[in-house]
Design a protein around this motif. Structure first.
Motif, PDB file in Angstrom:
ATOM      1  N   PRO A  49      -3.396 -17.892 -18.501  1.00  0.00           N
ATOM      2  CA  PRO A  49      -2.438 -16.966 -19.135  1.00  0.00           C
ATOM      3  C   PRO A  49      -3.031 -15.599 -19.443  1.00  0.00           C
ATOM      4  N   ARG A  50      -4.323 -15.568 -19.816  1.00  0.00           N
ATOM      5  CA  ARG A  50      -4.957 -14.276 -20.093  1.00  0.00           C
ATOM      6  C   ARG A  50      -5.048 -13.431 -18.817  1.00  0.00           C
ATOM      7  N   VAL A  51      -5.353 -14.072 -17.723  1.00  0.00           N
ATOM      8  CA  VAL A  51      -5.422 -13.357 -16.444  1.00  0.00           C
ATOM      9  C   VAL A  51      -4.028 -12.903 -16.026  1.00  0.00           C
ATOM     10  N   ARG A  52      -3.044 -13.747 -16.283  1.00  0.00           N
ATOM     11  CA  ARG A  52      -1.664 -13.385 -15.947  1.00  0.00           C
ATOM     12  C   ARG A  52      -1.248 -12.105 -16.678  1.00  0.00           C
ATOM     13  N   ARG A  53      -1.585 -12.025 -17.956  1.00  0.00           N
ATOM     14  CA  ARG A  53      -1.229 -10.823 -18.732  1.00  0.00           C
ATOM     15  C   ARG A  53      -1.993  -9.597 -18.224  1.00  0.00           C
ATOM     16  N   ALA A  54      -3.263  -9.791 -17.870  1.00  0.00           N
ATOM     17  CA  ALA A  54      -4.051  -8.671 -17.344  1.00  0.00           C
ATOM     18  C   ALA A  54      -3.482  -8.178 -16.018  1.00  0.00           C
ATOM     19  N   LEU A  55      -3.092  -9.099 -15.148  1.00  0.00           N
ATOM     20  CA  LEU A  55      -2.516  -8.714 -13.863  1.00  0.00           C
ATOM     21  C   LEU A  55      -1.196  -7.980 -14.057  1.00  0.00           C
ATOM     22  N   ALA A  56      -0.383  -8.439 -15.014  1.00  0.00           N
ATOM     23  CA  ALA A  56       0.880  -7.759 -15.288  1.00  0.00           C
ATOM     24  C   ALA A  56       0.619  -6.317 -15.736  1.00  0.00           C
ATOM     25  N   HIS A  57      -0.393  -6.141 -16.561  1.00  0.00           N
ATOM     26  CA  HIS A  57      -0.759  -4.800 -17.024  1.00  0.00           C
ATOM     27  C   HIS A  57      -1.205  -3.916 -15.856  1.00  0.00           C
ATOM     28  N   LEU A  58      -2.051  -4.447 -14.977  1.00  0.00           N
ATOM     29  CA  LEU A  58      -2.559  -3.670 -13.847  1.00  0.00           C
ATOM     30  C   LEU A  58      -1.467  -3.384 -12.824  1.00  0.00           C
ATOM     31  N   ILE A  59      -0.514  -4.294 -12.690  1.00  0.00           N
ATOM     32  CA  ILE A  59       0.630  -4.033 -11.820  1.00  0.00           C
ATOM     33  C   ILE A  59       1.444  -2.862 -12.362  1.00  0.00           C
ATOM     34  N   ALA A  60       1.576  -2.787 -13.671  1.00  0.00           N
ATOM     35  CA  ALA A  60       2.287  -1.654 -14.269  1.00  0.00           C
ATOM     36  C   ALA A  60       1.559  -0.346 -13.977  1.00  0.00           C
ATOM     37  N   ILE A  61       0.237  -0.355 -14.065  1.00  0.00           N
ATOM     38  CA  ILE A  61      -0.555   0.829 -13.716  1.00  0.00           C
ATOM     39  C   ILE A  61      -0.352   1.192 -12.250  1.00  0.00           C
ATOM     40  N   ASN A  62      -0.354   0.168 -11.392  1.00  0.00           N
ATOM     41  CA  ASN A  62      -0.169   0.387  -9.957  1.00  0.00           C
ATOM     42  C   ASN A  62       1.197   1.011  -9.674  1.00  0.00           C
ATOM     43  N   ARG A  63       2.229   0.510 -10.342  1.00  0.00           N
ATOM     44  CA  ARG A  63       3.572   1.061 -10.121  1.00  0.00           C
ATOM     45  C   ARG A  63       3.654   2.514 -10.595  1.00  0.00           C
ATOM     46  N   ASP A  64       2.934   2.839 -11.638  1.00  0.00           N
ATOM     47  CA  ASP A  64       2.919   4.223 -12.104  1.00  0.00           C
ATOM     48  C   ASP A  64       2.289   5.129 -11.044  1.00  0.00           C
ATOM     49  N   THR A  65       1.267   4.620 -10.348  1.00  0.00           N
ATOM     50  CA  THR A  65       0.650   5.397  -9.269  1.00  0.00           C
ATOM     51  C   THR A  65       1.654   5.632  -8.146  1.00  0.00           C
ATOM     52  N   TYR A  66       2.435   4.605  -7.801  1.00  0.00           N
ATOM     53  CA  TYR A  66       3.483   4.790  -6.793  1.00  0.00           C
ATOM     54  C   TYR A  66       4.488   5.845  -7.251  1.00  0.00           C
ATOM     55  N   ARG A  67       4.862   5.814  -8.538  1.00  0.00           N
ATOM     56  CA  ARG A  67       5.844   6.789  -9.041  1.00  0.00           C
ATOM     57  C   ARG A  67       5.334   8.223  -8.915  1.00  0.00           C
ATOM     58  N   ARG A  68       4.041   8.405  -9.087  1.00  0.00           N
ATOM     59  CA  ARG A  68       3.453   9.734  -8.944  1.00  0.00           C
ATOM     60  C   ARG A  68       3.333  10.147  -7.486  1.00  0.00           C
ATOM     61  N   ALA A  69       3.134   9.171  -6.620  1.00  0.00           N
ATOM     62  CA  ALA A  69       2.870   9.466  -5.211  1.00  0.00           C
ATOM     63  C   ALA A  69       4.125   9.640  -4.378  1.00  0.00           C
ATOM     64  N   VAL A  70       5.137   8.831  -4.620  1.00  0.00           N
ATOM     65  CA  VAL A  70       6.307   8.788  -3.743  1.00  0.00           C
ATOM     66  C   VAL A  70       7.042  10.126  -3.637  1.00  0.00           C
ATOM     67  N   PRO A  71       7.181  10.925  -4.697  1.00  0.00           N
ATOM     68  CA  PRO A  71       7.845  12.225  -4.514  1.00  0.00           C
ATOM     69  C   PRO A  71       7.172  13.110  -3.474  1.00  0.00           C
ATOM     70  N   GLY A  72       5.896  12.870  -3.227  1.00  0.00           N
ATOM     71  CA  GLY A  72       5.190  13.652  -2.219  1.00  0.00           C
ATOM     72  C   GLY A  72       5.669  13.397  -0.807  1.00  0.00           C
ATOM     73  N   ILE A  73       6.397  12.297  -0.592  1.00  0.00           N
ATOM     74  CA  ILE A  73       6.928  12.016   0.742  1.00  0.00           C
ATOM     75  C   ILE A  73       7.894  13.117   1.169  1.00  0.00           C
ATOM     76  N   ASP A  74       8.594  13.716   0.200  1.00  0.00           N
ATOM     77  CA  ASP A  74       9.528  14.796   0.523  1.00  0.00           C
ATOM     78  C   ASP A  74       8.811  16.067   0.971  1.00  0.00           C
ATOM     79  N   LEU A  75       7.496  16.118   0.802  1.00  0.00           N
ATOM     80  CA  LEU A  75       6.723  17.267   1.260  1.00  0.00           C
ATOM     81  C   LEU A  75       6.313  17.131   2.720  1.00  0.00           C
ATOM     82  N   LEU A  76       6.565  15.952   3.303  1.00  0.00           N
ATOM     83  CA  LEU A  76       6.218  15.705   4.698  1.00  0.00           C
ATOM     84  C   LEU A  76       7.329  16.201   5.616  1.00  0.00           C
ATOM     85  N   GLU A  77       6.994  16.321   6.899  1.00  0.00           N
ATOM     86  CA  GLU A  77       8.016  16.648   7.895  1.00  0.00           C
ATOM     87  C   GLU A  77       9.122  15.591   7.848  1.00  0.00           C
ATOM     88  N   PRO A  78      10.386  15.998   7.898  1.00  0.00           N
ATOM     89  CA  PRO A  78      11.490  15.040   7.762  1.00  0.00           C
ATOM     90  C   PRO A  78      11.416  13.846   8.705  1.00  0.00           C
TER      91      PRO A  78
END
Length: 325
Positions: A242-271
């Motif tokens: 359970p402790r590892v499960r909670r840690a993984l959930a936390h790191l997944i949230a961090i990972n999703r935040d990285t996607y949120r920062r990165a994905v808008p940059g796709i609009d800077l690419l050639e269509p």
């Protein structure tokens, strides 16, 4: 920059080899590249094959590497097949290939390096991104000055990923093309590379433990009562504490935040390349969903996005792009 010109007949075999490697080992990646135009695909396959070759050298047994990459047969004969020596050899060979191309006579030591050298020249990719990548890979090789098998903080892990993941995003960017000066698109491209890699680290905890490595920040794990010994226990029991499960959930949230920062940059690419990159981003982020759906059972099976879902996402992105035009 000659970007977009088809490879000469003598390079066709090299690019075909890279395509086969991408098709065999990068299912999500390869599917996304199929949404690219035919002129972009060979170069992207070449970058994937190069990264895959280096990764295999770092992660696999010497005999396995010799079988996969017979280019290095002369190194095997001299008994110099240790990973650090091979990484040095690859860097030397790539530098020679680049110099030879400038002199008009490309004579690389292997098919993958042949395609990569041609890709670098055709698209004007900064060679520093390749040296940064190789430096980061040296951090995976025991006995080298840069070796690490643990990462104390997220900042330490980000240092590793700046070469192993962000650099790859920066390599690909000139191939894809941008609608803004390329420097403006680089932060998002680097972030997307890091997002992909952190997803891999969360999915592959068990595989990495098999090699004695942990690519998750120790301080973030410790906040949930997780240490190396507990991870090994989970690996042996093939059950997620359970402790590892909670840690993984936390790191997944961090990972999703990285996607949120990165994905808008796709609009800077050639269509025309956006559907492929959106497909890759959606599918990689979906791996996090699969981990959650399994109740974080990363020690008993590998989270995989089903083929039907991969095809559906690709079709959706392609259709959306077609309708927008």
């Amino acid at each position: 920059m000659i970007g977009g010109a088809p490879p000469a007949a003598g390079l066709a075999v090299a690019y075909r080899e890279c395509r086969q490697i991408a098709a065999a080992h990068g299912r999500t990646y390869f599917l996304a590249t199929r949404l690219l135009s035919a002129e972009h695909r060979p170069a992207v396959h070449a970058l994937y094959a190069f990264a895959r070759m280096v990764d295999d050298i770092v992660d696999h047994a010497e005999t396995d590497v010799a079988q996969r990459y017979p280019t290095h047969a002369e190194v095997v004969e001299r008994g110099e097949l240790e990973p650090s020596g091979l990484l040095d050899l690859i860097e030397k060979q790539l530098r020679i290939a680049l110099e030879s191309r400038e002199q008009g006579a490309l004579e690389p030591q292997g098919l993958i390096l042949c395609a990569v050298a041609d890709t670098i020249h055709r698209y004007g990719i900064a060679t520093q991104h390749f040296w940064t990548f190789l430096d980061s890979m040296r951090m995976d090789v025991p006995g080298t000055a840069r070796f690490r098998d643990r990462y104390a903080t997220m900042a330490d892990l980000n240092e590793y990923m700046s070469g192993s993941a962000a650099a790859i995003g920066l390599q690909v960017l000139p191939i894809l093309g941008t609608v803004v000066p390329i420097a403006e698109a680089e932060p998002a491209a680097a972030a997307l590379g890091e997002a992909f890699q952190l997803t891999n680290f969360l999915r592959d905890v068990a595989e990495d433990l098999d090699r004695g490595r942990v690519y998750l920040p120790a301080d973030e794990l410790a906040a949930f009562g997780v240490d190396y010994e507990l991870l090994v226990h989970c690996q042996q029991a093939q059950r997620t504490d359970p402790r590892v499960r909670r840690a993984l959930a936390h790191l997944i949230a961090i990972n999703r935040d990285t996607y949120r920062r990165a994905v808008p940059g796709i609009d800077l690419l050639e269509p025309r390349v956006r559907p492929a990159i959106r497909t890759a981003a959606v599918l990689y982020a979906s791996i996090l969903d699969r981990i959650e759906d399994s109740d974080y059972a990363v020690f008993s099976h590998r989270a995989v996005v089903p083929r039907h879902q991969r095809l559906r996402v690709a079709a959706t992105q392609f259709t959306a792009a077609a309708l927008s035009h």
